[in-house]
Write a protein that holds these residues in place. Sequence first.
Motif, PDB file in Angstrom:
ATOM      1  N   GLN A 196       0.833  -1.217  -0.103  1.00  0.00           N
ATOM      2  CA  GLN A 196       0.104  -0.040  -0.082  1.00  0.00           C
ATOM      3  C   GLN A 196       0.935   1.243  -0.072  1.00  0.00           C
ATOM      4  OE1 GLN A 196      -2.634  -0.431   3.619  1.00  0.00           O
ATOM      5  NE2 GLN A 196      -3.433  -2.355   2.626  1.00  0.00           N
ATOM      6  N   ALA A 197       1.922   1.344   0.778  1.00  0.00           N
ATOM      7  CA  ALA A 197       2.927   2.415   0.880  1.00  0.00           C
ATOM      8  C   ALA A 197       3.485   2.768  -0.337  1.00  0.00           C
ATOM      9  CB  ALA A 197       3.850   2.157   1.998  1.00  0.00           C
ATOM     10  N   ILE A 198       3.972   1.632  -1.083  1.00  0.00           N
ATOM     11  CA  ILE A 198       4.751   1.853  -2.579  1.00  0.00           C
ATOM     12  C   ILE A 198       3.677   2.367  -3.497  1.00  0.00           C
ATOM     13  CG2 ILE A 198       5.646   0.472  -4.290  1.00  0.00           C
ATOM     14  CD1 ILE A 198       7.453   1.023  -2.183  1.00  0.00           C
ATOM     15  N   GLU A 258      -2.776   8.178   3.783  1.00  0.00           N
ATOM     16  CA  GLU A 258      -3.630   8.181   5.032  1.00  0.00           C
ATOM     17  C   GLU A 258      -4.065   6.636   5.114  1.00  0.00           C
ATOM     18  OE1 GLU A 258      -4.228  10.440   7.013  1.00  0.00           O
ATOM     19  OE2 GLU A 258      -3.118  12.056   6.035  1.00  0.00           O
ATOM     20  N   GLN A 259      -4.478   6.029   4.149  1.00  0.00           N
ATOM     21  CA  GLN A 259      -4.915   4.716   4.609  1.00  0.00           C
ATOM     22  C   GLN A 259      -3.954   3.629   5.255  1.00  0.00           C
ATOM     23  OE1 GLN A 259      -8.424   3.860   3.924  1.00  0.00           O
ATOM     24  NE2 GLN A 259      -7.821   2.177   4.992  1.00  0.00           N
ATOM     25  N   VAL A 260      -2.513   3.969   4.832  1.00  0.00           N
ATOM     26  CA  VAL A 260      -1.410   3.314   5.135  1.00  0.00           C
ATOM     27  C   VAL A 260      -1.485   3.537   6.838  1.00  0.00           C
ATOM     28  CG1 VAL A 260       1.043   2.898   5.297  1.00  0.00           C
ATOM     29  CG2 VAL A 260      -0.334   3.017   3.197  1.00  0.00           C
ATOM     30  N   PHE A 261      -1.555   4.620   7.204  1.00  0.00           N
ATOM     31  CA  PHE A 261      -1.479   5.263   8.551  1.00  0.00           C
ATOM     32  C   PHE A 261      -2.405   4.697   9.549  1.00  0.00           C
ATOM     33  CE2 PHE A 261       0.003   9.552   6.718  1.00  0.00           C
ATOM     34  CZ  PHE A 261       1.114   8.864   6.270  1.00  0.00           C
ATOM     35  N   GLU A 310       4.928   8.344   4.000  1.00  0.00           N
ATOM     36  CA  GLU A 310       4.853   9.701   4.459  1.00  0.00           C
ATOM     37  C   GLU A 310       5.315  10.536   3.055  1.00  0.00           C
ATOM     38  OE1 GLU A 310       7.106   9.911   7.949  1.00  0.00           O
ATOM     39  OE2 GLU A 310       5.461   9.582   9.124  1.00  0.00           O
ATOM     40  N   GLU A 311       6.168   9.867   2.362  1.00  0.00           N
ATOM     41  CA  GLU A 311       6.917  10.537   0.960  1.00  0.00           C
ATOM     42  C   GLU A 311       5.625  11.024   0.154  1.00  0.00           C
ATOM     43  OE1 GLU A 311      10.030  11.872   0.131  1.00  0.00           O
ATOM     44  OE2 GLU A 311      10.081  11.404   2.317  1.00  0.00           O
ATOM     45  N   ALA A 312       4.599  10.394   0.230  1.00  0.00           N
ATOM     46  CA  ALA A 312       3.502  10.764  -0.759  1.00  0.00           C
ATOM     47  C   ALA A 312       3.045  11.930  -0.316  1.00  0.00           C
ATOM     48  CB  ALA A 312       2.300   9.556  -0.692  1.00  0.00           C
ATOM     49  N   LEU A 313       3.136  12.381   0.919  1.00  0.00           N
ATOM     50  CA  LEU A 313       2.714  13.561   1.266  1.00  0.00           C
ATOM     51  C   LEU A 313       3.551  15.191   0.900  1.00  0.00           C
ATOM     52  CD1 LEU A 313       1.288  12.736   5.056  1.00  0.00           C
ATOM     53  CD2 LEU A 313       0.346  12.667   2.806  1.00  0.00           C
ATOM     54  N   ASP A 314       4.817  14.640   0.628  1.00  0.00           N
ATOM     55  CA  ASP A 314       6.059  15.544   0.232  1.00  0.00           C
ATOM     56  C   ASP A 314       6.143  15.747  -1.144  1.00  0.00           C
ATOM     57  OD1 ASP A 314       5.970  16.037   3.149  1.00  0.00           O
ATOM     58  OD2 ASP A 314       7.370  14.723   3.502  1.00  0.00           O
ATOM     59  N   ASN A 315       5.939  14.514  -1.819  1.00  0.00           N
ATOM     60  CA  ASN A 315       6.699  14.558  -3.058  1.00  0.00           C
ATOM     61  C   ASN A 315       5.312  14.106  -4.180  1.00  0.00           C
ATOM     62  OD1 ASN A 315       9.398  15.285  -3.224  1.00  0.00           O
ATOM     63  ND2 ASN A 315       9.539  13.713  -1.633  1.00  0.00           N
ATOM     64  N   PRO A 316       5.577  14.532  -5.505  1.00  0.00           N
ATOM     65  CA  PRO A 316       4.609  13.959  -6.590  1.00  0.00           C
ATOM     66  C   PRO A 316       4.456  12.668  -7.031  1.00  0.00           C
ATOM     67  CG  PRO A 316       6.388  15.438  -7.551  1.00  0.00           C
ATOM     68  CD  PRO A 316       6.695  15.217  -6.015  1.00  0.00           C
ATOM     69  N   ARG A 329       8.377  -2.648  13.757  1.00  0.00           N
ATOM     70  CA  ARG A 329       9.491  -1.699  13.251  1.00  0.00           C
ATOM     71  C   ARG A 329       9.699  -1.736  11.838  1.00  0.00           C
ATOM     72  NH1 ARG A 329      15.332  -1.702  15.621  1.00  0.00           N
ATOM     73  NH2 ARG A 329      15.480   0.035  14.490  1.00  0.00           N
ATOM     74  N   ALA A 330       9.294  -2.748  11.208  1.00  0.00           N
ATOM     75  CA  ALA A 330       9.324  -2.849   9.734  1.00  0.00           C
ATOM     76  C   ALA A 330       8.084  -2.102   9.106  1.00  0.00           C
ATOM     77  CB  ALA A 330       9.292  -4.321   9.214  1.00  0.00           C
ATOM     78  N   ALA A 331       7.040  -2.427   9.928  1.00  0.00           N
ATOM     79  CA  ALA A 331       5.727  -1.458   9.579  1.00  0.00           C
ATOM     80  C   ALA A 331       6.003  -0.197   9.821  1.00  0.00           C
ATOM     81  CB  ALA A 331       4.254  -2.048  10.647  1.00  0.00           C
ATOM     82  N   ASP A 332       6.505   0.457  10.824  1.00  0.00           N
ATOM     83  CA  ASP A 332       6.988   1.792  10.682  1.00  0.00           C
ATOM     84  C   ASP A 332       7.537   2.265   9.502  1.00  0.00           C
ATOM     85  OD1 ASP A 332       5.803   2.064  13.481  1.00  0.00           O
ATOM     86  OD2 ASP A 332       7.477   1.702  14.503  1.00  0.00           O
ATOM     87  N   ASN A 333       8.306   1.416   9.096  1.00  0.00           N
ATOM     88  CA  ASN A 333       9.212   1.847   7.897  1.00  0.00           C
ATOM     89  C   ASN A 333       8.235   1.818   6.750  1.00  0.00           C
ATOM     90  OD1 ASN A 333      11.872  -0.515   8.968  1.00  0.00           O
ATOM     91  ND2 ASN A 333      11.964   1.725   9.004  1.00  0.00           N
TER      92      ASN A 333
END
Length: 576
Positions: free
Chosen positions: A477-479, A491-494, A547-553, A537-541
């Motif tokens: 989901q994060a990727i 947000e769904q990942v969070f 979070e990069e989706a919030l800062d970059n296109p 911790r892997a889930a935190d990664n």
Amino acid sequence: MNENVKVIFGLVGGLALFLYGMNNMSDALQKAAGEKMKKILEFLTKNPIMGALAGALVTAVLQSSSATTVMVIGFVSAGLMSLPQAISVIFGANIGTTMTAQLMAFKISNYIYPLIFIGFMMNFAGKKEKIKNIGMVIFSFGLLFEGIEIMGGVMKPLAGSPIFVDLMGKVSSIPVLGVVLGAVMTLVVQSSSATIAVLQNFASQAGPDGVTSVIGLTGAIPILLGDNIGTTITALLASIGQSKNAKRTAIAHSIFNISGSFVFVWIIPWFAKFVQYISPKGNEVDVISRQIANAHTTFNIVCTLIWLPLIPLMVKIVTTVIRGEDKKIRAVCEPKYLDNKVIDQPVAAMYLVSQELENLAGFASDMLEQMKGALSTGKASDSYENFKEKVTTVQNLQERVSEYITRLFSSGNLTEQQSEHTAGLLYVANNIQRIADRCQDIDGIWEQIERDGMNLSETASEELEKCISITLDLLNQAIEAVKAGSEEQAEQVFKNKKKMNKAEKKFNKAHLNRVKNQKCDPGMTTFFSGILYNLERAADNCVSIAEEALDNPGFVKLGENARAFAAAAVAEGNMK
């Protein structure tokens, strides 16, 4: 100083200034274009006509058909562009490179120093990055013309030399000599734009009568054709060590220019008359620079219009010249897409990094999948061996991606926005590696369990498998969130991360209950909690990636077809 030495020094000095100005202008244009370059590159994979148009626009920005060709060869070698599409882009690049000659034909001798001053002040005093880049474009443009002026000044005595006039006469009467001369000049300088600029300037020198050009248009055209042939050498050199399709792309570039030159060399008188007809009228020495530019543009447009419908024929020719398929087996940890030759072209390099990150994320997903399978089948299984292999692959591949991104930063060609975006891509790669590190830590705990003669219970294994599944879903989901630059998906990942928090607490309590009821060895507590901690911790990664989706296109893309070509290339590589 000897007059001949002065001429040589003037030529090499002026040429150096020209090339320096052109390279600086190319870098500044790329920075000034910024995100617009992405939009141009999106057309590369649409259809042959749009590919040719994109090739022309990219080359107009890069100020070099060779640079565009090297970039396209990199894409083809990585499997991100099909051979027919690459060929159409190459055709367009040949049109785009004629823009330099058109610029050179303008008479701006009186404005060179004001341009240099204005460009310098904009770059020196400008506060905004875009203003600085535009200033560097203007400054470099002025330097480029100053180089031409220097070369023109030292070539004036040559125009009156009987030996040189005689040589030019032979070139005019024996076109093949001109073609060879042009090809050799471009081969030495490695820039057709530079040699054509020299040709324009020299042709503008008056002959003995003071009115006509020392070489004339019919004498300049063969040299121009030779320049077009010579520029293909760079592409051929860039294809060395690349895939067969990359070599085919380079050969297509050569065939395009050689075939066109072969045809046009037979019709030079008629071609010259046509160019004179469409060009401004006046004394030959005053208009021949524009005539040469128009001849260059006309030649490439006509060749493109002829070859564009014949792309299937070109594909057949180059596949006949370069037969077979690639048999080279690439090491799993070797990057599939990264190409050092395109480092100087930021948007293209960032696209390759984006593709490599998808590849890296795919290995990380497989790693978690294999770890989950190994928990149920044991360390003697294929799943465990595959898991260990994937951990090593992710770590090694991430190191190569980081090195490539570091080179991209050190090139100095990134804008502030591109620097932030590229730093985000590096951050994603680093977090994927940390997930692999967490998996390696879990493997270490697993080995310690075996050394102490203990075993995970069936219930404990099932609980850990559930946590691995949650982590795997979070990674995918994060990727996807970062790839699309989607805040909603991030947000769904969070939100989904809370599942891992709840699972960790729940399963730690369940383990303690098993210990209390004497269904589990108390010595397993540290190990079981350690595995859960590493998965958390892997889930935190994964959250950090999202979070990069919030800062970059998002990942840099070429177009809708790029993913299909990439998938096909990966599938083909896996089959070999």
